[in-house]
Design a protein around this motif. Structure first.
Motif, PDB file in Angstrom:
ATOM      1  N   ARG A  46       0.836  -1.219   0.000  1.00 20.75           N
ATOM      2  CA  ARG A  46       0.000   0.000   0.000  1.00 20.75           C
ATOM      3  C   ARG A  46       0.863   1.258   0.000  1.00 20.75           C
ATOM      4  O   ARG A  46       0.560   2.239  -0.697  1.00 20.75           O
ATOM      5  CB  ARG A  46      -0.925  -0.018   1.218  1.00 20.75           C
ATOM      6  N   ASP A  47       1.949   1.240   0.791  1.00 18.67           N
ATOM      7  CA  ASP A  47       2.822   2.421   0.877  1.00 18.67           C
ATOM      8  C   ASP A  47       3.453   2.745  -0.471  1.00 18.67           C
ATOM      9  O   ASP A  47       3.483   3.907  -0.897  1.00 18.67           O
ATOM     10  CB  ASP A  47       3.915   2.182   1.919  1.00 18.67           C
ATOM     11  N   HIS A  48       3.950   1.733  -1.158  1.00 23.36           N
ATOM     12  CA  HIS A  48       4.624   1.980  -2.439  1.00 23.36           C
ATOM     13  C   HIS A  48       3.624   2.302  -3.546  1.00 23.36           C
ATOM     14  O   HIS A  48       3.976   3.003  -4.505  1.00 23.36           O
ATOM     15  CB  HIS A  48       5.490   0.780  -2.809  1.00 23.36           C
ATOM     16  N   ALA A  49       2.395   1.829  -3.415  1.00 28.01           N
ATOM     17  CA  ALA A  49       1.359   2.248  -4.367  1.00 28.01           C
ATOM     18  C   ALA A  49       1.064   3.734  -4.198  1.00 28.01           C
ATOM     19  O   ALA A  49       0.898   4.475  -5.180  1.00 28.01           O
ATOM     20  CB  ALA A  49       0.095   1.423  -4.147  1.00 28.01           C
ATOM     21  N   ALA A  50       1.012   4.181  -2.939  1.00 23.92           N
ATOM     22  CA  ALA A  50       0.807   5.613  -2.671  1.00 23.92           C
ATOM     23  C   ALA A  50       1.978   6.429  -3.188  1.00 23.92           C
ATOM     24  O   ALA A  50       1.796   7.507  -3.780  1.00 23.92           O
ATOM     25  CB  ALA A  50       0.620   5.834  -1.168  1.00 23.92           C
ATOM     26  N   LEU A  51       3.197   5.912  -2.994  1.00 21.62           N
ATOM     27  CA  LEU A  51       4.384   6.621  -3.474  1.00 21.62           C
ATOM     28  C   LEU A  51       4.377   6.715  -4.996  1.00 21.62           C
ATOM     29  O   LEU A  51       4.734   7.755  -5.568  1.00 21.62           O
ATOM     30  CB  LEU A  51       5.641   5.888  -2.994  1.00 21.62           C
ATOM     31  N   ALA A  52       3.952   5.645  -5.668  1.00 17.40           N
ATOM     32  CA  ALA A  52       3.857   5.657  -7.137  1.00 17.40           C
ATOM     33  C   ALA A  52       2.857   6.705  -7.606  1.00 17.40           C
ATOM     34  O   ALA A  52       3.091   7.426  -8.581  1.00 17.40           O
ATOM     35  CB  ALA A  52       3.460   4.276  -7.645  1.00 17.40           C
ATOM     36  N   GLU A  53       1.722   6.810  -6.915  1.00 19.62           N
ATOM     37  CA  GLU A  53       0.717   7.803  -7.285  1.00 19.62           C
ATOM     38  C   GLU A  53       1.241   9.223  -7.094  1.00 19.62           C
ATOM     39  O   GLU A  53       1.006  10.098  -7.931  1.00 19.62           O
ATOM     40  CB  GLU A  53      -0.543   7.586  -6.446  1.00 19.62           C
TER      41      GLU A  53
END
Length: 442
Positions: A114-121
């Motif tokens: 979830r954290d890296h998905a947020a960072l990608a966004e």
């Protein structure tokens, strides 16, 4: 941007160019002003190139982060499905405190996804869009500022043209003034010569003298007019020169700096805020990782081998429970209470032999225990060595690290560990067997 040049009158522009090209100093300034516009255009291209490169970096980083997030998500689903499928096989896991490590790693995997998905966004949407907006802003501002700069250049060129015209006029009137002065001096010399050659009483009636007097008056008037024009032209030239110097000084010292500042208006603040957004995102990742570190530290602190053993034995109490003691079962008439002398002597002899054997076994057991303690201490040092510090992977060069972690050294450490382990297990076996023998003989 070259279309901006059409804002001024092409005819007037050509006239200025042709006029200023005739003088080296004026032409050099004109070339310098054109070179400034070219340099400023290149400066904008450099800024746009930097922004495009930064934007591309974040786009690619976003793709990497998104792929990483998806991989973590797939791993989390795999772990979850595997846990459900092998629920029966893993019932025994609950008796081990290490099961909490698995749970923590499972939770970390899902949270990291979830954290890296947020960072990608954040990288792909927020930061890249800010870079796009910033590129549009600086381009729009630059176009306006370039127009202003072009207008200032036109004003400077007009001032230079006026100076050039005033200089040419000054030179022309100075030349006319020198000619008028020279001609006046010639006729004055002629008048002086006639005066010297003619008596005073005949001087007023002398025809040549009258003619020369008229010529002197004529030349004097022309000289006066020429001197007045030359003086006015000189003053105009000095005024134009002072105005041109002031205009050039103002432009190069103040206006040019202000113009560049205006072109850069908000650029550094905007790109700084975009990078601060990235820093804020990484700070959130750091906090999340710190939470994982703290949670794992808590789990590691709860590892307890004795508790694991207790839980394991309780869970499998039927297999590990102490059997009932054997009891004597007499057969019909039991004559064990009848004490016969040969039996007593045999028992005493056997007791002495057992005592000697016990003494020998205890002495051996003590020696084995000392060796076992030493081997255990050495093995614990190997097991508890500080080989988990990864600082070297981040601060040392790869070549230096590989040299320090050579295959020979690692092989030697492995061999030493196995030798110590084998010695420990051998002594442990001897100690356990001796203990059992002692208990049996006692």
């Amino acid at each position: 941007l070259s279309k901006l040049d059409s804002d001024s009158s092409e005819v007037g522009r050509k006239e200025l160019k042709e006029t200023l090209k005739k003088d080296k100093d004026f032409n050099n300034i004109r070339i310098q002003l054109n070179e400034q516009l070219r340099c400023l255009d290149g400066r904008l291209e450099s800024q746009q190139g930097q922004l495009a490169e930064i934007q591309d970096i974040f786009k690619r980083r976003a793709e990497i982060e998104l792929n990483y997030s998806r991989d973590l998500d797939r791993l989390g689903k795999l772990l979850s499905s595997r846990q459900k499928e092998q629920k029966g096989k893993r019932e025994g896991w609950t008796s081990f405190s290490a099961q909490e490590i698995w749970k923590q790693l499972f939770n970390e995997t899902r949270k990291a996804g979830r954290d890296h998905a947020a960072l990608a966004e954040i990288y792909n949407s927020a930061v890249t869009s800010r870079c796009t907006q910033l590129s549009e802003d600086i381009t729009r501002i630059y176009k306006k500022c370039r127009e202003i700069g072009f207008e200032i250049h036109e004003e400077v060129l007009k001032v230079l043209h006026e100076l050039h015209t005033a200089m040419k006029t000054h030179h022309t009137y100075q030349s006319e003034f020198r000619q008028a002065e020279s001609k006046l001096q010639v006729v004055e010399k002629q008048r002086t010569k006639i005066k010297e050659q003619t008596p005073k009483e005949k001087l007023e009636k002398n025809r040549k003298y009258k003619l020369i007097e008229k010529e002197v008056a004529k030349r004097t008037n022309k000289y006066t007019e020429a001197r007045l024009k030359a003086t006015k032209a000189r003053n105009e030239y000095l005024l134009c020169m002072d105005a041109a110097n002031s205009s050039i000084q103002q432009y190069f010292v103040n206006d040019l700096s202000d113009l560049i500042d205006c072109m850069d208006f908000g650029f550094h603040q905007s790109i700084g805020r975009a990078m601060m957004m990235r820093s804020s995102a990484l700070e959130q990742i750091r906090r999340s990782l710190q939470q994982d570190i703290d949670a794992m530290s808590k789990v590691l602190g709860s590892l307890d081998s004795r508790l694991d053993k207790k839980n394991f034995l309780e869970k499998n109490d039927q297999a590990f429970m102490i059997p009932k003691k054997f009891e004597y079962q007499p057969v019909r008439r039991d004559e064990s209470e009848m004490m016969q002398k040969p039996v007593v002597e045999e028992l005493e002899s056997r007791k002495r032999k057992l005592a000697e054997r016990l003494s020998t076994l205890r002495a051996d057991s003590e020696e084995i225990w000392k060796s076992l303690e030493a081997a255990e201490k050495t093995l614990l040092e190997m097991v508890n060595c500080n080989d988990y510090d990864t600082t070297r992977y981040f601060v040392e060069e790869e070549s230096a690290r590989k040299e320090r972690e050579s295959e020979t050294l690692m092989t030697k450490q492995k061999v030493d560990r196995q030798e110590t382990e084998q010695f420990y297990l051998t002594k442990f076996r001897e100690y356990i067997l001796n203990s059992n023998r002692i208990s049996r003989l006692q």
